[in-house]
Design an enzyme around this catalytic site. Structure first.
Site, PDB file in Angstrom:
ATOM      1  N   GLY A  93     -49.985  28.342  29.638  1.00  0.00           N
ATOM      2  CA  GLY A  93     -48.651  27.325  29.931  1.00  0.00           C
ATOM      3  C   GLY A  93     -48.222  26.036  30.398  1.00  0.00           C
ATOM      4  CB  SER A 139     -47.106  29.002  25.597  1.00  0.00           C
ATOM      5  OG  SER A 139     -47.398  28.291  26.559  1.00  0.00           O
TER       6      SER A 139
END
Ligand code: PGA
Length: 248
Positions: free
Chosen positions: A172, A211
């Site tokens: 994140g 990510s």
């Protein structure tokens, strides 16, 4: 070399609503992919997800399960119940559960074993924090997390499910591990599996998470020991998730 089918798993985390999920499912149903796919949603949306994925090559998953069998455990959800609503997968030991809800290496292993006991396929997560990486402790931390899992689950069982390497500093944050950084840890995990069971280690899928986006998925999935991805933020947008499935 053992051929491992790529697996892409969505981790919606604590996101979604019936309306938003319905829109996501409509868009997702129109897509095409050729890898294995799991979509892991909050418990309350699992029946909606099961119905929405019906007929597709994609299976519903949960994000946690109780360590206990059904009984007096207020607020918990048992693996048996996940099976009962048509769930196939369950994420176990996500770093958010470890960091925010105090899940220890052993509790994570107990939950993985519970998943296997009821016929769920766990996606068992491991990964180091930024401080641990900067102190040079990555392989030791991940090795200890894996040791705990291997005390309670066999490599043959893990070959029916999946592991996920998720460096906490990449979750994140928009900061992805480089393909080489990820591959180094994936190879170490596979070597550890091989020390436990040389013949089954090559069949275990090790996903990368942290990510992953449409733009970086391909080069990550091209690494020899990266067998797919566990996708958080980008899985909330159906088009992005589909693009990542296609990259696999
Ligand atoms: P992210 O999350 O893709 O948003 O970094 C991955 C995960 O936490 O599983």
């Amino acid at each position: 070399m053992t051929a491992r089918r790529k697996l892409i798993a969505a981790n919606w985390k604590m996101n979604g609503s019936r309306a938003a999920n319905a829109a996501w499912l409509t868009e997702f149903r129109a897509g095409r992919w050729s890898c294995d796919v799991a979509v892991c949603a909050p418990f309350v949306y699992l029946p909606q997800l099961r119905d929405g994925l019906a007929g597709l090559a994609a299976e519903p998953g949960a994000q946690n399960l109780a360590a206990e069998t059904p009984g007096a455990f207020t607020g918990e959800v048992a693996g048996e119940m996940l099976i009962d609503v048509g769930c196939k997968w369950v994420i176990v030991g996500h770093s958010e559960r470890r960091a925010l809800y105090g899940e220890t290496n052993d509790l994570v292993a107990v939950k993985a074993a519970r998943a296997f006991a009821v016929g769920l396929k766990p996606i068992v997560c491991v990964g180091e924090t930024l401080a641990e990486r900067e102190a040079g402790g990555t392989l030791e931390v991940v090795g200890a997390q894996m040791d705990a899992v291997l005390k309670r689950c066999s490599v043959v069982q893990l070959a029916q499910a999946a592991l996920a390497y998720e460096p906490v500093w990449a979750i994140g944050t928009g900061r992805t591990a480089t393909p080489a950084q990820a591959q180094e840890v994936h190879a170490a995990i596979r070597a550890q599996l091989a020390r436990a069971d040389a013949s089954a280690a090559g069949a275990v899928r090790i996903l990368y998470g942290g990510s992953v986006k449409p733009g970086n998925a391909k080069e990550l999935f091209a690494q020899p020991d990266i067998d797919g991805g566990l996708i958080g933020g980008a899985s909330l947008v159906a088009a992005d998730f589909l693009a990542i499935c296609q990259a696999a």
